[in-house]
Design an enzyme around this catalytic site. Structure first.
Site, PDB file in Angstrom:
ATOM      1  N   LYS A  11       3.332   5.438 -14.310  1.00  0.00           N
ATOM      2  CA  LYS A  11       1.900   5.121 -14.358  1.00  0.00           C
ATOM      3  C   LYS A  11       1.243   5.690 -15.623  1.00  0.00           C
ATOM      4  O   LYS A  11       1.855   6.476 -16.355  1.00  0.00           O
ATOM      5  CB  LYS A  11       1.251   5.656 -13.084  1.00  0.00           C
ATOM      6  CG  LYS A  11       1.762   4.962 -11.804  1.00  0.00           C
ATOM      7  CD  LYS A  11       1.072   5.532 -10.553  1.00  0.00           C
ATOM      8  CE  LYS A  11       1.476   4.796  -9.294  1.00  0.00           C
ATOM      9  NZ  LYS A  11       0.786   5.333  -8.084  1.00  0.00           N
ATOM     10  N   TYR A  51      -1.678  -3.912  -4.886  1.00  0.00           N
ATOM     11  CA  TYR A  51      -2.251  -2.952  -3.931  1.00  0.00           C
ATOM     12  C   TYR A  51      -3.117  -3.671  -2.897  1.00  0.00           C
ATOM     13  O   TYR A  51      -4.175  -3.156  -2.493  1.00  0.00           O
ATOM     14  CB  TYR A  51      -3.054  -1.885  -4.672  1.00  0.00           C
ATOM     15  CG  TYR A  51      -2.195  -0.878  -5.425  1.00  0.00           C
ATOM     16  CD1 TYR A  51      -1.096  -0.264  -4.815  1.00  0.00           C
ATOM     17  CD2 TYR A  51      -2.488  -0.522  -6.739  1.00  0.00           C
ATOM     18  CE1 TYR A  51      -0.310   0.666  -5.503  1.00  0.00           C
ATOM     19  CE2 TYR A  51      -1.714   0.416  -7.423  1.00  0.00           C
ATOM     20  CZ  TYR A  51      -0.630   1.007  -6.797  1.00  0.00           C
ATOM     21  OH  TYR A  51       0.136   1.937  -7.467  1.00  0.00           O
ATOM     22  N   HIS A 117       5.238   4.914  -9.345  1.00  0.00           N
ATOM     23  CA  HIS A 117       5.268   3.986  -8.206  1.00  0.00           C
ATOM     24  C   HIS A 117       6.721   3.645  -7.888  1.00  0.00           C
ATOM     25  O   HIS A 117       7.528   3.457  -8.793  1.00  0.00           O
ATOM     26  CB  HIS A 117       4.531   2.681  -8.549  1.00  0.00           C
ATOM     27  CG  HIS A 117       4.805   1.593  -7.545  1.00  0.00           C
ATOM     28  ND1 HIS A 117       4.100   1.491  -6.375  1.00  0.00           N
ATOM     29  CD2 HIS A 117       5.751   0.619  -7.512  1.00  0.00           C
ATOM     30  CE1 HIS A 117       4.585   0.470  -5.667  1.00  0.00           C
ATOM     31  NE2 HIS A 117       5.584  -0.077  -6.337  1.00  0.00           N
ATOM     32  N   GLU A 128       8.007  -7.137  -5.658  1.00  0.00           N
ATOM     33  CA  GLU A 128       7.431  -6.416  -6.802  1.00  0.00           C
ATOM     34  C   GLU A 128       8.231  -6.685  -8.076  1.00  0.00           C
ATOM     35  O   GLU A 128       7.656  -6.810  -9.160  1.00  0.00           O
ATOM     36  CB  GLU A 128       7.354  -4.917  -6.480  1.00  0.00           C
ATOM     37  CG  GLU A 128       6.291  -4.640  -5.421  1.00  0.00           C
ATOM     38  CD  GLU A 128       6.226  -3.197  -4.951  1.00  0.00           C
ATOM     39  OE1 GLU A 128       7.096  -2.384  -5.337  1.00  0.00           O
ATOM     40  OE2 GLU A 128       5.292  -2.892  -4.181  1.00  0.00           O
TER      41      GLU A 128
HETATM   42  P1  DAT Z   1       2.721   5.086  -2.559  1.00  0.00           P
HETATM   43  O1  DAT Z   1       2.318   5.015  -4.011  1.00  0.00           O
HETATM   44  O2  DAT Z   1       3.323   6.427  -2.223  1.00  0.00           O
HETATM   45  O3  DAT Z   1       3.588   3.927  -2.126  1.00  0.00           O
HETATM   46  P2  DAT Z   1       0.481   3.786  -1.210  1.00  0.00           P
HETATM   47  O4  DAT Z   1       1.200   2.495  -1.377  1.00  0.00           O
HETATM   48  O5  DAT Z   1      -0.036   4.126   0.158  1.00  0.00           O
HETATM   49  O6  DAT Z   1       1.394   5.020  -1.664  1.00  0.00           O
HETATM   50  O7  DAT Z   1      -0.769   3.860  -2.181  1.00  0.00           O
HETATM   51  C1  DAT Z   1      -0.672   3.380  -3.496  1.00  0.00           C
HETATM   52  C2  DAT Z   1      -1.413   4.316  -4.431  1.00  0.00           C
HETATM   53  O8  DAT Z   1      -2.799   4.358  -4.077  1.00  0.00           O
HETATM   54  C3  DAT Z   1      -0.952   5.776  -4.365  1.00  0.00           C
HETATM   55  O9  DAT Z   1       0.182   6.003  -5.176  1.00  0.00           O
HETATM   56  C4  DAT Z   1      -2.157   6.496  -4.838  1.00  0.00           C
HETATM   57  C5  DAT Z   1      -3.304   5.664  -4.297  1.00  0.00           C
HETATM   58  N1  DAT Z   1      -3.772   6.227  -3.026  1.00  0.00           N
HETATM   59  C6  DAT Z   1      -3.225   6.051  -1.801  1.00  0.00           C
HETATM   60  N2  DAT Z   1      -3.894   6.723  -0.855  1.00  0.00           N
HETATM   61  C7  DAT Z   1      -4.914   7.350  -1.493  1.00  0.00           C
HETATM   62  C8  DAT Z   1      -5.980   8.208  -1.094  1.00  0.00           C
HETATM   63  N3  DAT Z   1      -6.143   8.581   0.189  1.00  0.00           N
HETATM   64  N4  DAT Z   1      -6.833   8.679  -2.055  1.00  0.00           N
HETATM   65  C9  DAT Z   1      -6.692   8.300  -3.343  1.00  0.00           C
HETATM   66  N5  DAT Z   1      -5.709   7.490  -3.802  1.00  0.00           N
HETATM   67  C10 DAT Z   1      -4.831   7.030  -2.896  1.00  0.00           C
HETATM   68 MG    MG Z   2       3.151   1.967  -1.845  1.00  0.00          MG
END
Ligand code: DAT
Ligand code: MG
Length: 137
Positions: A11, A51, A117, A128
């Site tokens: 990232k 996302y 990621h 993806e």
């Molecule tokens: P990951 O990246 O571990 O797969 P995810 O898919 O749930 O996690 O979320 C994607 C991204 O979004 C994560 O890397 C960071 C951001 N994110 C997730 N939950 C968050 C939160 N509660 N506060 C701030 N950013 C968050």
């Molecule tokens: Mg994720």
């Protein structure tokens, strides 16, 4: 376990802080192969797809601002059990939960700015890879 492939993305904070070599080195030392890599800039359109599970969250605008703040390194990584294996190397999503010794535990500065990621399962990995490397990948 079987040979699989996953989508990994370093990232903008990883690129900006000069940590790409460190993170790539951890991936290589684990024995996984990087079979494709390219620097890219993301826009909001692709992030709304990537996302999609987060577009209604209050932190989504902050996530978009961060992910569009600079280039990312998109990669396809292959190896035995690489999908879960990369998730273990990465560490947990939440800043407070990412353990020392993991990439996020060692380098993330917040839950948003968390360096890397990695796909969370076989279907998302293939989707993806196609999203970022095209239908022929
Ligand atoms: P990951 O990246 O571990 O797969 P995810 O898919 O749930 O996690 O979320 C994607 C991204 O979004 C994560 O890397 C960071 C951001 N994110 C997730 N939950 C968050 C939160 N509660 N506060 C701030 N950013 C968050
Ligand atoms: Mg994720």
């Amino acid at each position: 376990m079987s040979t699989e492939r996953t989508y990994i993305m370093l990232k903008p904070d990883c690129v900006r802080r000069g940590l790409m070599g460190e993170v790539i080195s951890r991936i290589e030392r684990k024995g996984f192969q990087i079979t494709a890599a390219k620097m890219m800039r993301l826009d909001e359109d692709i992030l709304r797809i990537h996302y999609a599970h987060l577009v209604d969250k209050p932190f989504f605008p902050e996530l978009v601002a961060y992910m569009t703040s600079g280039p990312v390194l998109a990669m396809i990584v292959e190896g035995e059990g690489v999908i879960d294996g990369m998730r273990r190397l990465m560490g947990k999503t939440k800043y407070e939960e990412a353990q020392a010794g993991t990439i996020r535990g060692d380098f993330a500065t917040s839950t948003t700015e968390n360096i890397i990621h990695g796909s969370d399962g076989p279907e998302t990995a293939e989707a993806e890879i196609r999203r970022f490397f095209g239908p022929e990948a």
